[in-house]
Each structure stands twice: as C-alpha cells, then as structure tokens.
Design a protein around this motif. Structure first.
Motif, PDB file in Angstrom:
ATOM      1  N   ASP A 324       1.089  -1.283   0.001  1.00 49.04           N
ATOM      2  CA  ASP A 324       0.096  -0.010  -0.013  1.00 49.04           C
ATOM      3  C   ASP A 324       0.879   1.372   0.097  1.00 49.04           C
ATOM      4  O   ASP A 324       1.442   1.660   0.948  1.00 49.04           O
ATOM      5  N   LEU A 325       1.024   1.782  -1.203  1.00 46.06           N
ATOM      6  CA  LEU A 325       2.022   2.807  -1.313  1.00 46.06           C
ATOM      7  C   LEU A 325       1.557   4.252  -1.270  1.00 46.06           C
ATOM      8  O   LEU A 325       0.254   4.536  -1.820  1.00 46.06           O
ATOM      9  N   TRP A 326       2.134   5.215  -0.844  1.00 47.22           N
ATOM     10  CA  TRP A 326       1.736   6.606  -0.720  1.00 47.22           C
ATOM     11  C   TRP A 326       3.125   7.513  -1.103  1.00 47.22           C
ATOM     12  O   TRP A 326       4.249   7.163  -0.495  1.00 47.22           O
ATOM     13  N   ARG A 327       2.665   8.851  -1.050  1.00 44.81           N
ATOM     14  CA  ARG A 327       3.935   9.693  -1.275  1.00 44.81           C
ATOM     15  C   ARG A 327       3.383  11.238  -0.823  1.00 44.81           C
ATOM     16  O   ARG A 327       2.526  11.566  -0.584  1.00 44.81           O
ATOM     17  N   VAL A 328       4.426  12.036  -0.169  1.00 45.10           N
ATOM     18  CA  VAL A 328       4.331  13.282   0.275  1.00 45.10           C
ATOM     19  C   VAL A 328       5.331  14.072  -0.579  1.00 45.10           C
ATOM     20  O   VAL A 328       6.785  13.910  -0.451  1.00 45.10           O
ATOM     21  N   ILE A 329       4.907  14.966  -1.378  1.00 46.09           N
ATOM     22  CA  ILE A 329       5.924  15.774  -2.078  1.00 46.09           C
ATOM     23  C   ILE A 329       6.286  17.057  -1.500  1.00 46.09           C
ATOM     24  O   ILE A 329       5.449  17.766  -1.267  1.00 46.09           O
ATOM     25  N   LYS A 447     -11.527   5.523  -7.541  1.00 44.60           N
ATOM     26  CA  LYS A 447     -10.530   5.078  -6.655  1.00 44.60           C
ATOM     27  C   LYS A 447      -9.876   6.527  -5.996  1.00 44.60           C
ATOM     28  O   LYS A 447      -9.810   7.161  -6.797  1.00 44.60           O
ATOM     29  N   TYR A 448      -9.920   6.413  -4.656  1.00 50.40           N
ATOM     30  CA  TYR A 448      -9.229   7.545  -3.941  1.00 50.40           C
ATOM     31  C   TYR A 448      -8.282   7.317  -2.873  1.00 50.40           C
ATOM     32  O   TYR A 448      -8.295   6.066  -2.302  1.00 50.40           O
ATOM     33  N   VAL A 449      -7.546   8.315  -2.520  1.00 49.07           N
ATOM     34  CA  VAL A 449      -6.720   7.877  -1.272  1.00 49.07           C
ATOM     35  C   VAL A 449      -7.048   9.224  -0.378  1.00 49.07           C
ATOM     36  O   VAL A 449      -7.191  10.398  -0.537  1.00 49.07           O
ATOM     37  N   VAL A 450      -7.471   8.641   0.962  1.00 48.22           N
ATOM     38  CA  VAL A 450      -7.800   9.603   2.052  1.00 48.22           C
ATOM     39  C   VAL A 450      -6.691   9.720   2.826  1.00 48.22           C
ATOM     40  O   VAL A 450      -6.114   8.614   3.403  1.00 48.22           O
ATOM     41  N   GLU A 451      -6.220  10.761   2.918  1.00 45.87           N
ATOM     42  CA  GLU A 451      -5.158  11.342   3.863  1.00 45.87           C
ATOM     43  C   GLU A 451      -5.289  12.220   5.228  1.00 45.87           C
ATOM     44  O   GLU A 451      -6.079  13.044   5.009  1.00 45.87           O
ATOM     45  N   TRP A 452      -4.689  11.706   6.308  1.00 43.31           N
ATOM     46  CA  TRP A 452      -5.203  12.525   7.192  1.00 43.31           C
ATOM     47  C   TRP A 452      -4.080  12.530   8.269  1.00 43.31           C
ATOM     48  O   TRP A 452      -3.207  11.664   8.362  1.00 43.31           O
ATOM     49  N   TYR A 453      -3.911  13.831   8.956  1.00 39.13           N
ATOM     50  CA  TYR A 453      -2.628  13.972  10.033  1.00 39.13           C
ATOM     51  C   TYR A 453      -2.995  15.007  10.928  1.00 39.13           C
ATOM     52  O   TYR A 453      -3.849  15.892  10.677  1.00 39.13           O
ATOM     53  N   GLU A 454      -2.241  15.217  11.925  1.00 37.46           N
ATOM     54  CA  GLU A 454      -2.345  16.410  12.880  1.00 37.46           C
ATOM     55  C   GLU A 454      -2.121  17.792  12.079  1.00 37.46           C
ATOM     56  O   GLU A 454      -1.110  17.678  11.377  1.00 37.46           O
ATOM     57  N   GLU A 455      -2.728  18.770  12.550  1.00 36.95           N
ATOM     58  CA  GLU A 455      -2.395  19.954  11.948  1.00 36.95           C
ATOM     59  C   GLU A 455      -1.251  20.251  12.071  1.00 36.95           C
ATOM     60  O   GLU A 455      -0.515  21.083  11.266  1.00 36.95           O
ATOM     61  N   LEU A 456      -0.585  20.109  13.251  1.00 38.34           N
ATOM     62  CA  LEU A 456       0.822  20.699  13.787  1.00 38.34           C
ATOM     63  C   LEU A 456       1.660  19.389  13.422  1.00 38.34           C
ATOM     64  O   LEU A 456       3.094  19.881  13.838  1.00 38.34           O
ATOM     65  N   GLU A 457       1.502  18.638  12.776  1.00 42.11           N
ATOM     66  CA  GLU A 457       2.405  17.791  12.492  1.00 42.11           C
ATOM     67  C   GLU A 457       3.374  18.158  11.181  1.00 42.11           C
ATOM     68  O   GLU A 457       2.935  18.173  10.386  1.00 42.11           O
ATOM     69  N   MET A 458       4.687  17.967  11.423  1.00 45.73           N
ATOM     70  CA  MET A 458       5.522  18.603  10.745  1.00 45.73           C
ATOM     71  C   MET A 458       6.204  17.556   9.896  1.00 45.73           C
ATOM     72  O   MET A 458       6.971  17.688   9.052  1.00 45.73           O
ATOM     73  N   ASP A 459       6.462  16.188  10.564  1.00 49.05           N
ATOM     74  CA  ASP A 459       7.186  15.387   9.986  1.00 49.05           C
ATOM     75  C   ASP A 459       5.922  14.473   8.762  1.00 49.05           C
ATOM     76  O   ASP A 459       5.136  14.075   9.031  1.00 49.05           O
ATOM     77  N   PRO A 460       6.784  14.340   7.531  1.00 48.25           N
ATOM     78  CA  PRO A 460       5.790  13.767   6.405  1.00 48.25           C
ATOM     79  C   PRO A 460       5.287  12.533   6.690  1.00 48.25           C
ATOM     80  O   PRO A 460       4.503  11.786   6.075  1.00 48.25           O
ATOM     81  N   PHE A 461       6.378  11.703   7.208  1.00 48.46           N
ATOM     82  CA  PHE A 461       6.248  10.426   7.611  1.00 48.46           C
ATOM     83  C   PHE A 461       5.284  10.061   8.839  1.00 48.46           C
ATOM     84  O   PHE A 461       4.850   9.022   9.022  1.00 48.46           O
ATOM     85  N   SER A 464      -1.263   9.552   7.998  1.00 48.63           N
ATOM     86  CA  SER A 464      -1.859   8.094   7.824  1.00 48.63           C
ATOM     87  C   SER A 464      -2.827   8.201   6.308  1.00 48.63           C
ATOM     88  O   SER A 464      -2.988   9.309   6.118  1.00 48.63           O
ATOM     89  N   TRP A 465      -2.814   7.248   5.691  1.00 47.19           N
ATOM     90  CA  TRP A 465      -3.524   7.249   4.578  1.00 47.19           C
ATOM     91  C   TRP A 465      -4.365   5.839   4.264  1.00 47.19           C
ATOM     92  O   TRP A 465      -3.875   4.812   5.049  1.00 47.19           O
ATOM     93  N   GLN A 466      -5.533   5.936   3.227  1.00 48.32           N
ATOM     94  CA  GLN A 466      -6.175   4.824   3.168  1.00 48.32           C
ATOM     95  C   GLN A 466      -6.655   4.558   1.864  1.00 48.32           C
ATOM     96  O   GLN A 466      -7.387   6.019   1.206  1.00 48.32           O
ATOM     97  N   TYR A 467      -6.658   3.763   0.995  1.00 48.69           N
ATOM     98  CA  TYR A 467      -7.240   3.828  -0.394  1.00 48.69           C
ATOM     99  C   TYR A 467      -8.878   3.571  -0.130  1.00 48.69           C
ATOM    100  O   TYR A 467      -9.175   2.521   0.663  1.00 48.69           O
ATOM    101  N   VAL A 468      -9.727   4.152  -1.081  1.00 55.34           N
ATOM    102  CA  VAL A 468     -11.100   3.901  -1.061  1.00 55.34           C
ATOM    103  C   VAL A 468     -11.491   3.760  -2.502  1.00 55.34           C
ATOM    104  O   VAL A 468     -11.019   4.230  -3.500  1.00 55.34           O
ATOM    105  N   SER A 469     -12.167   2.502  -2.676  1.00 58.61           N
ATOM    106  CA  SER A 469     -12.665   2.130  -4.036  1.00 58.61           C
ATOM    107  C   SER A 469     -14.237   2.203  -4.073  1.00 58.61           C
ATOM    108  O   SER A 469     -14.881   1.835  -3.210  1.00 58.61           O
ATOM    109  N   ASN A 470     -14.657   2.409  -5.291  1.00 60.37           N
ATOM    110  CA  ASN A 470     -15.795   2.591  -5.536  1.00 60.37           C
ATOM    111  C   ASN A 470     -17.001   3.248  -4.632  1.00 60.37           C
ATOM    112  O   ASN A 470     -17.884   2.802  -4.251  1.00 60.37           O
TER     113      ASN A 470
END
Length: 865
Positions: A324-329, A447-461, A464-470
């Motif tokens: 389950d792959l994701w990226r932050v540019i 197909k979609y990717v839902v990404e969530w993280y704390e507002e003050l989180e500075m570390d890109p790693f 969290s993310w999850q794939y959603v289909s249909n």
C-alpha cells in the motif's frame, strides 16, 4: 437418665466440698454443648457450708442477663434448683443463677449449641500413577463446631480399611506412596465427626484406571518439510509415570498466529508407544503456527494438562499482494529539485504471502526509462531527491521465495497542473466514527486516497492514508484520532497511476471548550465608543473549531452587556458608551463544547472626542484670527484710532509760551492758594460744572468763538505786559473768579493745540502756569485794571472754595469740569460784579451748547515773585 447423672454430680461435689469455700453454688453440667434446637437442662446446687441466707426456692435464673420465666424452674430440695430451656438456638449463651433477695450472683456457665455434621457427598478421586491418590467431597452445611473428616479406602468385600486418611476440617485427602498401591478393587468412604455427633458415607467403588491422570507430554519439534508447502510435522514424548499396558489418545492443538484461529487433531497411541507424531496439513504458506498437546488414558475421564506451546512456520512463497504505497511531495524553493517522501505498508491478506525480508524501490524519469535507479530498504519509508521532471516510482516486497507485484505511482513535474475533480468535501462525526464524504465532478473516478494527519504535524512520515474504491464516503473509528486535536484531511482522486489535485478539510474527532480565553486589548478610545481587539487562541489550546466570540463589558456601576461576533472577527467597536467612565471588558471564545472567558481589561472613555475639540477649536481659531486681524489693523491705523479714541490734549506744563513755577505744578487738580508779596488769595469751595454735549454741527462754531476770545485776550495782554506786579496778578485772579460764574458750562475743542496757546498768550516770567491765559480772557471783558483794584483786593480775601469732580464724557482724556462756588463771606459788591460781569459776556451763557470755552485746568494762578 439425664436427671440421675445430675444427682450423681451433686452428691459427688457435696462430698468433696471444702469448708473454706470461695463461691456459694455450682451449675451442673459446666459449659455444656448441645445440638441446636434441643432442650437445655441445668442445676444450681447451693453449697451447704457456704449457703447464704435462703434456700433453693429463693434462686432465680437468667439467660444473657434476661430473667427466665419461673415456670421453667424445678425445686428439687433446699439446695438444688433445676432449669429447663426449650428450643435452645443460641450458638453461644451465658446462663446464671442468683439469690432472689439481693440478686446475689451464685454461679454461671457458658452454653454452646450447633449441628451434627451432614453426610459428605459427591466423593471423587484422581489417580496419579506412582505419585498420589487424591479424593474430594462436599461436607455440607456449617455445624458451628470443629468437624473432623476421615477418608477410608477398603478392598471390596472387606470390612476393614486398608489405611485411613485424616483430613481434619478439609474437604480432600491424599494417599501418598507407599500407601497407594495400584488395584482395581478399592472402594472409598468418608466419616464426619464433631462434639454433637458424627456421620459416615457408604463405601463407593472407584476403579483406578478410570480416574488416572498423568503429566502433560513434551513436544519435541514442529518442523516444515522442504519442498512441501502448507504442512508441519509435530513430534512429542509421553510421560514416564503412566499405567502400563493401557491404550491412550493424544490431542494436538494448532493455532494460526495471524488469524488466532484454533483447530484440533486427535492421535491414537498404543499401550507400548512412548512417543507420538502428527502431520498438520492444509496450512497457509509462510505462516507461523503455535502447537500444544495433551493426552488421556482411553478408559480415564481426566485429560492431562496441555503441554507448553511450540511455534513453527510453513514453507514460504513469494508475496502475492502489492504494498500500500503513498507519497508526500515537498517542493524546494532554492532549486528545481524536490524531496519525495515515500511510505508504504504491506497488505494484510489471508493467507499472508510470507515473511518480508525487504523492499525494492525503483524510479526513473517518465521520458527516459533508461535512467532507472534502484534502492533497497528494510524499513517502510524512504526519501528520494528528484528533479523537476515527472517520474515513475515502483515499490516491491520480497522474501526468500520471490517478489511481490509492483506498486506504482507517478510523480508529476513541477510545472504540471492537475484539475480539481472534487467539488465538495464534507466532514462529520458520530458517536463512534469520523465520516468524510465528497462530491466529484467526474463519476468515472472510482479510486481515491484519503490522507489525514495532525494539523501541527511537521514530519511527512507522520501521516496516515487509506485507499477507497467505488465509494465517495470514508469512515474510520474515533479511536484512531486523538481527542481535542485538529486533523487535516485530504482526498486525492486517482486515475490509474496519476494522482489528481486534492480537496482539503479539517476535523476534530472530539471537542471540549478552549483551554484559555482570548487576550483582549483596547485600540482607539473615544468619548462614547472604543475599539476592542484580540488575538486568536493558539491552535493547541482551541480544542475545537471556534464558532464565535462574545464580548462582555460593563461600567463600574452598570449592568453587564455583551456582543457576539463571528469567529473571523478579531476586533469590534463598542458604541453607546458613557463619556469619562471606566469599563471592564473580556472576551469569551466558544466552540461546540462550550466557551472560555479571557482575562479582564480595564479602560476609560474620553471626556471629549475629536468632534468636541473640532467644535471648540473652530470658534477659538476664528476668535484668534479676528484678534490678530484687529491687532494688525490697530498697528496699521494706530494714528487714526488714537486721534479718534484718544485725542491729544495739550499739557500746559509743557507749553513754551510761559514759564511755570515748580511749586504751582505740584497739584493740578485744585486751586488752593495764590501768594504774592503783600496779598494772598485762597480758593476753597470748588464745584464741578455740569457737562453738556454740543451737536456735531456746532463743533466748528465752538472753535471760532474760542479763537475770537483768545484774540481779544491777546490784545489786552499786549497792552498790559509792562505791568507785571502783584496788582496785575490780583486783578487776574479776581477776573477769573468773575468770568467763570457759577453753573457756567465750558468745553475745550479738540483743535485747541499747543501752538494756538503759544500764539494766544504772551510769555511772562513771573507767571509760570497756563492760568494766565484765563486771566487775560477775563481781563478783555472788563474795565481797566486800575478801576478794579479794590475789588481785586477783596476778591483775594476769598477763603472758601469747594470742588466737586465729575467725569464728563465729552471731555475724553480725563478733562475735568469745574464749577466755582463763591463763598458767602464775600462782599456783596463782589457778587454783584460777578453777576454783572456774566451779563456783560453774552457769548458765555449757561447750558447753551456750542459755546467756546477754556477749562480752568489750563490756567494756574501762580504766586507772584
């Protein structure tokens, strides 16, 4: 029988009674124990040698300090009294006997009651070969007494036990070697006994092979067979202490560590086998299993305990699912390079693909596949430094059996702009879940990717993310979100390997009121208004979305008022305040869970505002401009204003026509005394003449008349300049008194200048004051001086002149009017002469406006030298 026993105790005790007794009676039996609910019988025996005053009929009985009904008494003789208590249920009680007369205590005893033991039930035994034989039972109800239990083991058809086992108060008892020989002909029974009674069970036959239980077996190994997938072989060893020559059954339990699912397999062993083995089939590839074993004698009802668990893993195969792959540019502002943070997680598929040894990351420019680069990592994240071109990135997982399929993502170029496909993104919460819903403009995106993280989180790693289909809805448990923390949520549409522009939202999984209130400050103060400012609460202390701000303010003696504004307003102008009044203000920040008020701020409204100063400054400024203009005008027109408002009045003392003595110039206001060598004239009564105002058209005629009089006086003075003796002086003083008759008005024209006085008067050395001009004027209207000598001498004898000074508005520079009042002591002919003189001068008429005249202040009668 019980009564006879009591009498025996009484007789025995009486025979051995000591003469030196320490108590008066005894109770028999002492400290009895009876069955609960039965009757209690006691006797109180008086000692003959120590008998108090009275006999057995005088004895009373008490139970726990409560007197017993006399109906239960039984008087045997003079020394013995019996008591019977029916249905005694006290577990422990005290019974006493007393002498009735003085309730003298004689004796007392403690009585206990309880139950006889019930017959033990449910006898069961477990036999551990060559170790011990243990039996248990149920003892029944409590008896209130100590109950002892004895376990008996007998051979069938035998009345005598092989050996007893004493359990005291316990419910179990064990036979240990050498008292536990193996035999199939034993029966077991239990006896229970206490102070009230005893009970004994029947002898129950129990074959030892049916109650055998041995120790757990020991697992030797759990192995996989190379080349054979989905199989494990388990080997174990049986315990040594076991009934020989008995068939056994062993049960193998295995559990998948990933699914926590448990299965059982039974394996039969013959009587001579000491080890066992079993093949577990139908297992998952590359999966760890946990194995445990227990065994039992086929005739026995008791399994051994479970052996210790031992783990084993099946043969591996290549991972079957993509990661389950994701990226932050992360763009770089200093150069065209950018950091791409890759993160992935293995798919939790069942059965799993095997143990992952590592991951292979490959990437290359989209337009140049020859420049492929490869990185290996044992972690689930990596950061790549890429240039501005579009890149293709793939990640695979590998183990000893092979690699997984590739998970591919496309990284767009820096200048590439993707379209917005999600029109609306909505977030909400339920009692247990966080819900995200969206509306897309392109229904073909599935197909979609839902990404969530704390507002003050500075570390890109840290994202969290999850794939959603249909589906255009995503739900997640609230437990995966921290309470009172704001989360950023992004939804990315996927089109193959391309990631489209995301849509953003924020959410709190759980809210509470803010930790602190806003800090308020006052801006521009006014007379009836003030601008209140505040800053936003720091994000970690909001604990939810701020919905509004409420401003509370009140004066020192007034009621509290409030204003509510939206959350995007950070300043507000309070109006309709009282001027010059002290107020306190504080701000409350509110969210869905509640509100928190900040600290108070005190301010005071102004007494005047800018408009007040403006309305004050305008009249003051205009007035200042008018004054400045008037001042400038006065400077420019000084001579004209001075001539109009303050005309120059000639000062006789500065005249060059005559020389004035210093003594006569000391006082210009009064004519007090004129001295000569032989004569002295005194004027005391001087009154101010009433003033009169000439018309404007008559001012010219006044000047003409004045000039005519001056010319006449000048001619007379020229003729008489040679006679400047005391007689002339007396004549002139007399003539002045005559010419200026009472109530004769006089004025002086403005055109009367110093030069005219100089031309009108002849200089005289002995006469220093300008009053000489007045004498000459009078002399021009009279007879020759010689004919008036006598009159002059009498006139010099005037003693009483009074002066009354009034301000005449017409004479502007403090010019005074005078009215000469002739003293009544003067001779009648002097008065007549004055009257006739006033008739001789027709131009000088009383109260006639427009006449020319000269003030008396212009003339001074000086003392002749």
């Amino acid at each position: 029988m019980f009564s006879s026993l009591i009498w025996m105790f009484v007789l025995l005790y009486s025979s051995v009674a000591d003469e030196n007794c320490t108590r008066y009676a005894d109770i028999f039996p002492s400290s009895p124990v009876i069955e609960s609910g039965s009757s209690l019988e006691l006797s109180c025996v008086l000692r003959q040698n120590c008998m108090p005053q009275g006999n057995a009929s005088d004895i009373i009985w008490k139970l726990n300090d409560t007197q017993i009904d006399p109906e239960n008494y039984n008087i045997v003789n003079e020394t013995v009294s019996n008591i019977t208590i029916h249905n005694f249920t006290y577990s422990t009680a005290y019974v006493s006997c007393f002498m009735k007369c003085k309730e003298l205590p004689l004796a007392h005893t403690a009585v206990k009651s309880g139950f006889r033991p019930d017959m033990p039930e449910n006898i069961s035994c477990i036999y551990f070969y060559d170790a011990n034989l243990t039996c248990t039972w149920n003892k029944g109800r409590e008896t209130s007494f100590k109950t002892n239990y004895t376990l008996y083991r007998k051979l069938n058809n035998s009345e005598y036990p092989v050996s007893p086992c004493w359990a005291d108060a316990a419910e179990s008892c064990s036979f240990v070697p050498p008292n536990n020989p193996y035999s199939n002909d034993f029966c077991f029974q239990v006896e229970a006994k206490n102070d009230v009674g005893k009970s004994l069970t029947e002898c129950v036959p129990i074959p030892l092979q049916k109650i055998e239980k041995f120790a757990p077996p020991e697992i030797l190994s759990v192995k996989k067979i190379p080349g054979i997938k989905q199989l494990l072989t388990v080997t174990w060893e049986m315990p040594e202490k076991i009934i020989p020559l008995r068939p056994r059954i062993c049960q193998v339990q295995y559990r998948n560590l990933y699914s926590n699912f448990t299965e059982f397999v039974n394996v039969s062993l013959n009587s001579e086998t000491t080890t066992g083995s079993c093949n577990l089939t139908g297992l998952w590839d590359s999966t760890d299993y946990s194995v445990a074993i227990r065994c039992v004698n086929k005739e026995s009802a008791f399994w051994s305990g479970w052996s210790g668990e031992k783990n084993g893993s099946t043969e591996e195969k290549a991972p079957s699912g993509k990661v389950d792959l994701w990226r932050v540019i992360e763009s770089s502002h200093s150069s065209r390079n950018r950091s791409v943070h890759l993160m992935w997680k293995p798919l939790k598929n069942f059965p799993p693909s095997g143990r992952i040894l590592g991951y292979k990351i490959q990437y290359f420019p989209e337009k140049n596949t020859a420049h492929k680069r490869t990185n290996n990592s044992t972690e689930k994240k990596i950061t790549l430094l890429l240039n501005e071109e579009a890149h293709i990135i793939s990640v695979t997982a590998y183990n000893s059996a092979g690699e997984s399929p590739e998970a591919i993502l496309r990284i767009p170029s820096i200048d590439e702009k993707s379209s917005q496909k999600i029109e609306t993104l909505m977030t909400s919460t339920t009692n247990e879940e966080v819900v995200v819903q969206w509306i897309t403009s392109e229904p073909e995106s599935t197909k979609y990717v839902v990404e969530w993280y704390e507002e003050l989180e500075m570390d890109p790693f840290g994202r969290s993310w999850q794939y959603v289909s249909n589906s255009t809805e995503w739900k997640n448990n609230k437990k995966n979100f921290k309470p009172f923390i704001c989360y950023n949520i992004s939804v990315y549409p996927l089109n193959g390997n391309n990631v489209a522009a995301p849509s953003y939202a924020q959410i709190y999984a759980q809210e509470k009121k803010p930790s602190e209130g806003p800090v308020v400050d006052t801006g521009i103060l006014g007379k009836n208004e003030v601008t209140v400012k505040w800053k936003e609460i720091s994000k970690p202390k909001r604990n939810g979305f701020i919905t509004n701000y409420t401003i509370f303010y009140k004066s020192e003696d007034g009621n509290e008022l409030n204003e509510t504004v939206n959350s995007d307003v950070l300043q507000y102008k309070l109006k309709s305040l009282q001027a010059n009044t002290q107020y306190t203000v504080q701000i409350m920040a509110s969210n869905k869970a509640g509100g928190t008020i900040g600290e108070q701020k005190t301010f005071k409204t102004l007494k005047f505002d800018e408009e007040d100063f403006f309305f004050i400054a305008i009249p003051v400024g205009i007035s200042m401009l008018c004054l400045i203009g008037l001042w400038i005008t006065c400077i420019l027109k000084k001579h004209a204003f001075k001539k109009v408002c303050w005309p120059d009045i000639p000062n006789p003392e500065e005249s060059l026509a005559v020389e004035w003595p210093l003594a006569s110039s000391m006082n210009n206001s009064f004519l007090k005394r004129v001295s000569s060598q032989t004569k002295t004239v005194e004027f005391e009564d001087i009154n101010v003449l009433e003033y009169c105002f000439p018309e404007e058209n008559q001012e010219g005629s006044l000047l003409v008349n004045y000039e005519n009089h001056v010319s006449e006086c000048t001619d007379i003075n020229k003729k008489d300049t040679t006679n400047r003796d005391e007689k002339i002086l007396c004549n002139e003083e007399n003539e002045v008194a005559k010419c200026f008759s009472p109530s004769m008005p006089y004025i002086i024209a403005e055109q009367f200048t110093r030069s005219q006085v100089h031309s009108a008067l002849i200089p005289v050395k002995e006469v220093q004051d300008i009053e000489m001009a007045g004498n000459d004027l009078c002399g021009s209207q009279q007879n020759p001086i010689k004919n008036q000598e006598n009159d002059d001498e009498e006139a010099l004898k005037l003693e009483d002149f009074t002066e009354k000074a009034l301000f005449n508005p017409y004479l502007k520079n403090s010019v005074k009017t005078r009215e000469f009042l002739v003293s009544e002591s003067l001779p009648e002919h002097s008065l007549d002469e004055c009257k006739s003189q006033s008739n001789v001068l027709p131009p000088f008429q009383s109260n006639v406006p427009g006449q020319s005249y000269i003030t008396l202040d212009m003339f001074r009668l000086a003392k002749a030298q």
